[in-house]
Design a protein around this motif. Structure first.
Motif, PDB file in Angstrom:
ATOM      1  N   GLU A  78       0.723  -1.293  -0.037  1.00  0.00           N
ATOM      2  CA  GLU A  78      -0.058  -0.066   0.124  1.00  0.00           C
ATOM      3  C   GLU A  78       0.851   1.310  -0.027  1.00  0.00           C
ATOM      4  OE1 GLU A  78      -3.383   2.092   2.766  1.00  0.00           O
ATOM      5  OE2 GLU A  78      -2.705   0.012   3.267  1.00  0.00           O
ATOM      6  N   LYS A  79       1.906   1.258   0.776  1.00  0.00           N
ATOM      7  CA  LYS A  79       2.886   2.524   0.767  1.00  0.00           C
ATOM      8  C   LYS A  79       3.628   2.540  -0.626  1.00  0.00           C
ATOM      9  CE  LYS A  79       4.174   1.960   5.728  1.00  0.00           C
ATOM     10  NZ  LYS A  79       3.703   3.418   5.861  1.00  0.00           N
ATOM     11  N   VAL A  80       3.620   1.844  -1.323  1.00  0.00           N
ATOM     12  CA  VAL A  80       4.333   2.185  -2.636  1.00  0.00           C
ATOM     13  C   VAL A  80       3.140   1.862  -3.940  1.00  0.00           C
ATOM     14  CG1 VAL A  80       6.636   1.515  -2.364  1.00  0.00           C
ATOM     15  CG2 VAL A  80       4.925  -0.304  -2.899  1.00  0.00           C
ATOM     16  N   SER A  81       1.792   2.066  -3.378  1.00  0.00           N
ATOM     17  CA  SER A  81       0.670   2.285  -4.545  1.00  0.00           C
ATOM     18  C   SER A  81       0.750   0.905  -5.266  1.00  0.00           C
ATOM     19  CB  SER A  81       0.694   3.428  -5.002  1.00  0.00           C
ATOM     20  OG  SER A  81       0.728   4.448  -4.350  1.00  0.00           O
ATOM     21  N   MET A  82       0.662  -0.408  -4.820  1.00  0.00           N
ATOM     22  CA  MET A  82       0.720  -1.448  -5.372  1.00  0.00           C
ATOM     23  C   MET A  82      -0.202  -2.450  -4.898  1.00  0.00           C
ATOM     24  SD  MET A  82       4.632  -2.125  -6.633  1.00  0.00           S
ATOM     25  CE  MET A  82       4.463  -3.097  -7.841  1.00  0.00           C
ATOM     26  N   THR A  83      -0.809  -3.384  -5.602  1.00  0.00           N
ATOM     27  CA  THR A  83      -1.395  -4.706  -4.922  1.00  0.00           C
ATOM     28  C   THR A  83      -0.552  -5.344  -4.537  1.00  0.00           C
ATOM     29  OG1 THR A  83      -1.638  -5.706  -6.970  1.00  0.00           O
ATOM     30  CG2 THR A  83      -3.513  -4.427  -6.613  1.00  0.00           C
ATOM     31  N   VAL A  84      -0.603  -6.604  -3.593  1.00  0.00           N
ATOM     32  CA  VAL A  84       0.232  -7.133  -2.986  1.00  0.00           C
ATOM     33  C   VAL A  84       0.650  -8.316  -4.181  1.00  0.00           C
ATOM     34  CG1 VAL A  84       0.507  -9.456  -1.539  1.00  0.00           C
ATOM     35  CG2 VAL A  84      -0.828  -7.162  -0.805  1.00  0.00           C
ATOM     36  N   PRO A  85      -0.191  -8.876  -5.207  1.00  0.00           N
ATOM     37  CA  PRO A  85       0.513  -9.732  -5.902  1.00  0.00           C
ATOM     38  C   PRO A  85       1.719  -8.870  -7.193  1.00  0.00           C
ATOM     39  CG  PRO A  85      -1.794 -10.111  -6.008  1.00  0.00           C
ATOM     40  CD  PRO A  85      -1.359  -8.774  -5.133  1.00  0.00           C
ATOM     41  N   SER A  86       0.983  -7.581  -7.466  1.00  0.00           N
ATOM     42  CA  SER A  86       1.993  -6.721  -8.287  1.00  0.00           C
ATOM     43  C   SER A  86       3.281  -6.710  -7.634  1.00  0.00           C
ATOM     44  CB  SER A  86       1.143  -5.516  -8.577  1.00  0.00           C
ATOM     45  OG  SER A  86      -0.028  -5.802  -9.282  1.00  0.00           O
ATOM     46  N   PHE A  87       3.221  -6.232  -6.156  1.00  0.00           N
ATOM     47  CA  PHE A  87       4.366  -5.873  -5.219  1.00  0.00           C
ATOM     48  C   PHE A  87       5.290  -7.085  -5.416  1.00  0.00           C
ATOM     49  CE2 PHE A  87       6.491  -6.252  -1.390  1.00  0.00           C
ATOM     50  CZ  PHE A  87       7.124  -5.199  -1.368  1.00  0.00           C
ATOM     51  N   CYS A  88       4.921  -8.201  -5.199  1.00  0.00           N
ATOM     52  CA  CYS A  88       5.546  -9.461  -4.991  1.00  0.00           C
ATOM     53  C   CYS A  88       6.310  -9.765  -6.317  1.00  0.00           C
ATOM     54  CB  CYS A  88       4.659 -10.504  -4.598  1.00  0.00           C
ATOM     55  SG  CYS A  88       4.208 -10.733  -2.667  1.00  0.00           S
ATOM     56  N   ARG A  89       5.430  -9.463  -7.516  1.00  0.00           N
ATOM     57  CA  ARG A  89       6.242  -9.832  -8.702  1.00  0.00           C
ATOM     58  C   ARG A  89       7.392  -8.734  -8.952  1.00  0.00           C
ATOM     59  NH1 ARG A  89       1.121 -10.761 -10.333  1.00  0.00           N
ATOM     60  NH2 ARG A  89       0.517  -8.842 -11.018  1.00  0.00           N
ATOM     61  N   TYR A  90       7.080  -7.474  -8.566  1.00  0.00           N
ATOM     62  CA  TYR A  90       8.031  -6.477  -8.811  1.00  0.00           C
ATOM     63  C   TYR A  90       9.315  -6.612  -8.083  1.00  0.00           C
ATOM     64  CZ  TYR A  90       9.841  -1.861  -8.136  1.00  0.00           C
ATOM     65  OH  TYR A  90      10.712  -0.611  -8.046  1.00  0.00           O
ATOM     66  N   PHE A  91       9.222  -6.834  -6.784  1.00  0.00           N
ATOM     67  CA  PHE A  91      10.306  -7.068  -5.917  1.00  0.00           C
ATOM     68  C   PHE A  91      10.962  -7.995  -6.098  1.00  0.00           C
ATOM     69  CE2 PHE A  91      12.741  -8.021  -1.865  1.00  0.00           C
ATOM     70  CZ  PHE A  91      13.042  -6.684  -1.677  1.00  0.00           C
ATOM     71  N   LYS A  92      10.519  -9.235  -6.495  1.00  0.00           N
ATOM     72  CA  LYS A  92      11.295 -10.574  -6.986  1.00  0.00           C
ATOM     73  C   LYS A  92      12.025 -10.261  -8.243  1.00  0.00           C
ATOM     74  CE  LYS A  92      12.500 -14.867  -6.803  1.00  0.00           C
ATOM     75  NZ  LYS A  92      11.295 -16.134  -7.046  1.00  0.00           N
ATOM     76  N   LYS A  93      11.088  -9.458  -9.181  1.00  0.00           N
ATOM     77  CA  LYS A  93      11.819  -9.001 -10.494  1.00  0.00           C
ATOM     78  C   LYS A  93      13.259  -8.345 -10.433  1.00  0.00           C
ATOM     79  CE  LYS A  93      10.968  -6.890 -15.061  1.00  0.00           C
ATOM     80  NZ  LYS A  93      10.000  -6.190 -15.668  1.00  0.00           N
ATOM     81  N   ILE A  94      13.150  -7.338  -9.431  1.00  0.00           N
ATOM     82  CA  ILE A  94      14.123  -6.495  -9.219  1.00  0.00           C
ATOM     83  C   ILE A  94      15.375  -7.026  -8.470  1.00  0.00           C
ATOM     84  CG2 ILE A  94      15.026  -4.009  -8.152  1.00  0.00           C
ATOM     85  CD1 ILE A  94      13.305  -3.679 -10.486  1.00  0.00           C
TER      86      ILE A  94
END
Length: 289
Positions: free
Chosen positions: A206-222
């Motif tokens: 929520e702090k970075v304006s993402m849904t949980v699934p989107s956040f998890c994919r984003y963090f793993k990709k980076i």
């Protein structure tokens, strides 16, 4: 969000030199998240502490030798509890010898080393001791002698494959011109500032304006890590640091490192280090004596 961005450090070369060499005889607390376009070679002479470069977090002892590439965010390596004799930091711009110097055939090995340093490289064993001594001698050299020394040191580091460990996964890059770096840097700083407390996925997403699934994919990709593993690793490295620095109970260290479940801490610590916390503390104490 902007308050948690890494700080851009402006570094000017020393007078009469194309790069800077700074020796710190008194430790200063430099555990703030920062980056700079300069390549940085850090030698910590003795002591033990926390190493955070990009998404990598680990604990070093008996000093450290780490090469950090251009614009790779990192925290400082020492504080008042490190126990090192001194710290020497060498910094230079990627083109400090001219735009095309590293393209000549004789420099191909060093060019490869500096390219790999974009992921961060730490050196142990004989290389750390040998190069550490050479870096220590540079303080009393003339600017020209220092230049020859740093080229020689880079060449030796490129050949020291057995003692080298790349700190971040292949493909990991956090160069500041990437548009979404503000987001990942905010996440890293949030973990650094709040790892002793529970950090819920829903909260950070929520702090970075993402849904949980989107956040998890984003963090793993980076980072090539799950967010849960990143937080867990951060807590475990902090526990390693406390085991070396504080004569308090292991259960107190677990809770001070953000683990609310002592059994989970014991299991995680053994998976992370290959030994339980008591064995780790005993071996570290024997090593440092």
């Amino acid at each position: 969000m902007k308050s948690n961005l890494p700080t851009l450090k402006i570094i000017e070369p020393s007078f009469g030199s194309s790069f800077t060499l700074t020796k710190y005889d008194i430790n200063y607390n430099s555990h703030f998240w920062h980056y700079h376009p300069e390549i940085e070679l850090i030698f910590v002479n003795g002591g033990a502490g926390k190493r955070q470069v990009g998404s990598h977090i680990s604990y070093y002892n008996n000093g450290d030798l780490t090469l950090i590439g251009s614009n790779l965010p990192h925290c400082g390596f020492t504080d008042e509890l490190t126990g090192n004799k001194n710290e020497i930091v060498i910094q230079m711009k990627p083109d400090f010898l001219g735009e095309h110097f590293f393209n000549i055939p004789e420099m191909v090995n060093i060019k490869n080393l500096l390219q790999q340093a974009k992921s961060g490289i730490t050196f142990g064993g004989k290389t750390k001791r040998k190069i550490g001594k050479k870096i220590g001698k540079m303080e009393d050299q003339t600017p020209f002698e220092r230049l020859l020394s740093i080229i020689e040191i880079f060449n030796e580091l490129e050949l020291a494959t057995e003692d080298a460990t790349v700190l971040n996964a292949q493909g990991f890059r956090m160069e500041m011109h990437v548009q979404d770096n503000e987001r990942i840097n905010y996440i890293f700083n949030h973990v650094k500032d709040n790892f002793k407390e529970p950090i819920r996925l829903e909260e950070i997403a929520e702090k970075v304006s993402m849904t949980v699934p989107s956040f998890c994919r984003y963090f793993k990709k980076i980072t090539h890590k799950t967010f849960t593993k990143f937080v867990n690793d951060y807590r475990l490295v902090h526990a390693c640091k406390l085991l070396a620095e504080k004569p308090i109970s292991i259960s107190a260290i677990a809770f001070e490192s953000g683990f609310n479940n002592f059994s989970h801490f014991n299991k995680s610590f053994k998976e992370f280090t290959g030994k339980n916390a008591s064995e780790y503390r005993h071996e570290l104490k024997s090593f440092l004596e």
